[in-house]
Design an enzyme around this catalytic site. Structure first.
Site, mmCIF file in Angstrom:
data_model
loop_
_atom_site.group_PDB
_atom_site.id
_atom_site.type_symbol
_atom_site.label_atom_id
_atom_site.label_comp_id
_atom_site.label_asym_id
_atom_site.label_seq_id
_atom_site.Cartn_x
_atom_site.Cartn_y
_atom_site.Cartn_z
ATOM 1 N N SER B 153 1.521 55.079 -9.563
ATOM 2 C CA SER B 153 2.543 54.897 -8.544
ATOM 3 C C SER B 153 1.954 55.133 -7.145
ATOM 4 O O SER B 153 0.930 54.530 -6.800
ATOM 5 C CB SER B 153 3.710 55.841 -8.837
ATOM 6 O OG SER B 153 4.798 55.572 -8.015
ATOM 7 N N ARG B 223 17.223 62.372 -5.578
ATOM 8 C CA ARG B 223 16.489 62.444 -6.841
ATOM 9 C C ARG B 223 17.221 61.693 -7.957
ATOM 10 O O ARG B 223 16.595 61.039 -8.784
ATOM 11 C CB ARG B 223 16.290 63.907 -7.239
ATOM 12 C CG ARG B 223 15.481 64.101 -8.495
ATOM 13 C CD ARG B 223 14.102 63.475 -8.378
ATOM 14 N NE ARG B 223 13.238 63.858 -9.476
ATOM 15 C CZ ARG B 223 11.962 63.514 -9.586
ATOM 16 N NH1 ARG B 223 11.409 62.765 -8.653
ATOM 17 N NH2 ARG B 223 11.247 63.912 -10.604
ATOM 18 N N ASP B 320 8.493 48.506 -16.387
ATOM 19 C CA ASP B 320 8.548 49.096 -15.047
ATOM 20 C C ASP B 320 9.147 48.068 -14.088
ATOM 21 O O ASP B 320 8.511 47.075 -13.749
ATOM 22 C CB ASP B 320 7.134 49.479 -14.612
ATOM 23 C CG ASP B 320 7.096 50.177 -13.264
ATOM 24 O OD1 ASP B 320 8.139 50.244 -12.580
ATOM 25 O OD2 ASP B 320 6.015 50.666 -12.895
ATOM 26 N N HIS B 353 9.063 52.925 -15.058
ATOM 27 C CA HIS B 353 8.017 53.361 -14.138
ATOM 28 C C HIS B 353 7.383 54.674 -14.601
ATOM 29 O O HIS B 353 6.185 54.898 -14.420
ATOM 30 C CB HIS B 353 8.632 53.515 -12.742
ATOM 31 C CG HIS B 353 7.637 53.826 -11.677
ATOM 32 N ND1 HIS B 353 6.564 53.003 -11.407
ATOM 33 C CD2 HIS B 353 7.531 54.867 -10.810
ATOM 34 C CE1 HIS B 353 5.850 53.525 -10.416
ATOM 35 N NE2 HIS B 353 6.420 54.654 -10.043
ATOM 36 N N ASP B 354 8.182 55.528 -15.204
ATOM 37 C CA ASP B 354 7.688 56.826 -15.679
ATOM 38 C C ASP B 354 6.692 56.715 -16.833
ATOM 39 O O ASP B 354 6.082 57.718 -17.215
ATOM 40 C CB ASP B 354 8.852 57.710 -16.134
ATOM 41 C CG ASP B 354 9.300 58.666 -15.044
ATOM 42 O OD1 ASP B 354 8.648 58.698 -13.978
ATOM 43 O OD2 ASP B 354 10.293 59.383 -15.257
#
Lengths: 203, 376
Positions: B153, B223, B320, B353-354
């Protein structure tokens, strides 16, 4: 006759590639051909591969590989970025036959294509006997075959002509990988198990 | 998990008594970087790997602290003896970037000019500033060139920036789940997150420290929003579906769906320890990142500044949608156009994405295979 890495078409392909050339190998598997070309001919090579296990194996072999699907074209590669673009024993697995041939000659000066000839006499005999052929060059059962296009040496030549591609060189090999030679195209089509072509755009 | 953990680790602090002029024009008169190292630097100093962290990361990459065994590094699953970032072979360096809130100089640090926390006066930081600071840390550690710089990222953006800004000092770059610049949608998400913080009444223009408060509500919302974008729709569906905590509709605005409960928990947890000003800075660093900008947007030209001998591994994840595989392929195409040595893996993992933080045999196998081929 012993062949490099057990692949007679690799010997033919290697013979056509000059030291220092840039080579793109489509469907490069674990990178065996590129590794051979890098070690014996000092080429700069890149592979394209779709299967996870092969991408991993190629990287492990120290080969630069780009994961991608040939059916979607070669958009990460610039025009004429390579001297040779190789497609060994893979064309019969690609649905967009004309598309990939055009892409090969967009990104490379020369396309090198090898494929199993479905008109090889043993294949024909097998079909006449009522069964789909399984051989050295067609090693799959019909139900687990990755092949989606079934064509012969003469079919391929006709397509090249239709697409206006120039056949610069051609080798026809038997099942043992020995060259088959004849002045009669139909004989070649009957006796050859594997064909290797060197194609360019017209000058 | 194959391999082992690095075990007990300690963080260190490097003080730099020198001014650093930043991309934004701001100046840090002096600064500290906290970092951790794992493994041993070889005599030739050729086996060092820099791990760059993403938005909420820090220097504690792997292992745990003697007095806090539960505090395990954020990328512990990839670092250690026998793991891809093999500490038997490599000397691994992780640091907290400038502007961070885990010990390196950042908005909550004391501004020597005022004797008060920097707060709103802390200058905007760019990815290129981080690379410059990381290079100063490399000097301090006696590392002329990294065997590899790796990051996911925003961390991948730092690795890419290294290859452009300091081409001679990075022999390999591993850029995972990254992009050559943010899309309008990426920036839009970041701005909503920033607006949540900036409009929190407890923000006090960034100087909340002196009001003994923190913009917890804004940070929590930021968040929660971010977290949604790090996951895949499929994964959320599998994990939470439409499950209700109490089995039936309550017809009110309390927590009802499991996904709400999860997001609120993640938001609360994060807002409990992270600094809102750091969050703002990190999102701006993301938004501004565009190494091709000075080359008129021509990424191929920008990556022409990389060294011809630098090797690249680019990896993306199929699920992602924040930094899609197409964004990674832009980097691959620009590197190939420069005849750079590059491999690209498009990894089928379900965590959005994680995914880059997850442990997966194929994903880690790719990184492992690439790193094992580096000549030290």
């Amino acid at each position: 006759m012993t062949h490099t890495l057990g692949r007679p078409d690799f010997d033919v392909i290697a013979g056509w590639i000059q030291p220092g050339h840039r080579v793109l190998d489509l469907g490069c598997g674990d990178g065996t051909l590129l590794k051979h070309l890098i070690e014996t001919r000092g080429v700069q090579g890149v592979g394209v591969e779709i299967a996870d296990a092969n991408v991993l194996a190629a990287i492990r072999n120290g080969i630069d590989v780009v994961q991608g699907n040939l059916e979607r074209g070669l958009d990460v590669f610039a025009d004429q970025a390579f001297d040779h673009v190789v497609l060994s024993r893979t064309l019969q697995t690609v649905r967009h036959t004309e598309g990939i041939l055009r892409e090969m000659l967009r990104v490379g000066r020369e396309a090198v294509v090898s494929f199993p000839n479905f008109a090889y006499w043993k294949n024909l005999r097998s079909v006449l006997d009522g069964r789909m052929p399984v051989s050295e060059d067609l090693p799959y059962q019909w139900y687990d075959s990755p092949n989606v296009r079934f064509f012969t040496l003469l079919d391929f030549e006709a397509l090249c002509q239709q697409m206006g591609l120039v056949v610069r060189e051609r080798r026809v090999l038997d099942e043992q990988g020995n060259p088959v030679e004849s002045n009669d195209e139909k004989d070649l089509n009957f006796l050859g198990s594997l064909a290797v072509f060197r194609l360019t755009q017209p000058a | 998990m194959p391999g082992q953990s690095v075990g007990v680790v300690q963080s260190q602090r490097a003080h730099f008594d020198q001014a650093l002029t930043l991309r934004s024009g701001g100046v840090l008169p002096a600064f500290d970087l906290v970092y951790e190292t794992y493994g041993t630097l070889n005599a030739a100093k050729s086996n060092a790997i820099l791990v760059c962290h993403a938005l909420s990361g820090h220097h504690h990459v792997a292992g745990h602290y003697a007095d806090a065994p539960e505090n395990i590094g954020w990328w512990d699953n990839i670092v250690g003896p026998g793991r891809p970032l093999d500490t038997d072979r490599y000397f691994i360096v992780g640091l907290n970037n400038l502007g961070g809130c885990h010990g390196s100089t950042g908005p909550s640090s004391i501004n020597p000019a005022t004797g008060k926390p920097w707060g709103a006066d802390f200058p905007i930081i760019a990815v290129s500033d981080w690379v410059e600071a990381q290079a100063l840390l490399a000097d301090r550690l006696g590392i002329d060139a990294w065997a590899a710089v790796i990051g996911g990222s925003l961390g991948g953006m730092q690795a890419l920036r290294w290859t452009i800004s300091q081409p001679q000092r990075v022999r390999n770059a591993i850029i995972i789940a990254s992009a050559p610049k943010l899309s309008a949608q990426n920036i839009a998400f970041n701005d909503v997150a920033r607006q949540a913080i900036l409009t929190d009444p407890d923000f006090h223009g960034g100087n909340y420290y002196e009001h003994n408060t923190r913009p917890v509500r804004g940070l929590r919302l930021a968040r929660m929003l971010g977290h949604i974008t790090y996951l895949s729709d499929d994964q959320m569906g599998e994990k939470f579906g439409r499950e209700l905590r109490n089995g039936s509709f309550g017809f009110d605005f309390d927590v009802e769906f499991e996904v709400e409960s999860y997001l609120r928990y993640q938001g609360d947890k994060f807002a409990g320890y992270f600094d809102a000003n750091t969050y703002l800075l990190m999102t701006k660093a993301l938004d501004y990142f565009d190494p091709a900008r000075l080359d008129g947007g021509d990424l191929t030209k920008a990556l022409g500044r990389t060294d011809a001998n630098t090797g690249f591994l680019i990896a993306s994840f199929t699920t992602d949608w924040r930094f899609t595989p197409a964004r990674s392929r832009e980097i691959v195409a620009a590197l190939l156009a420069n005849k750079r040595r590059v491999s690209y893996a498009e990894i089928d993992l379900n965590f959005g994405h994680d995914s880059f933080l997850m442990e997966d045999a194929h994903y880690h196998g790719i990184v492992d295979a690439f790193l094992r081929n580096i000549t030290l």
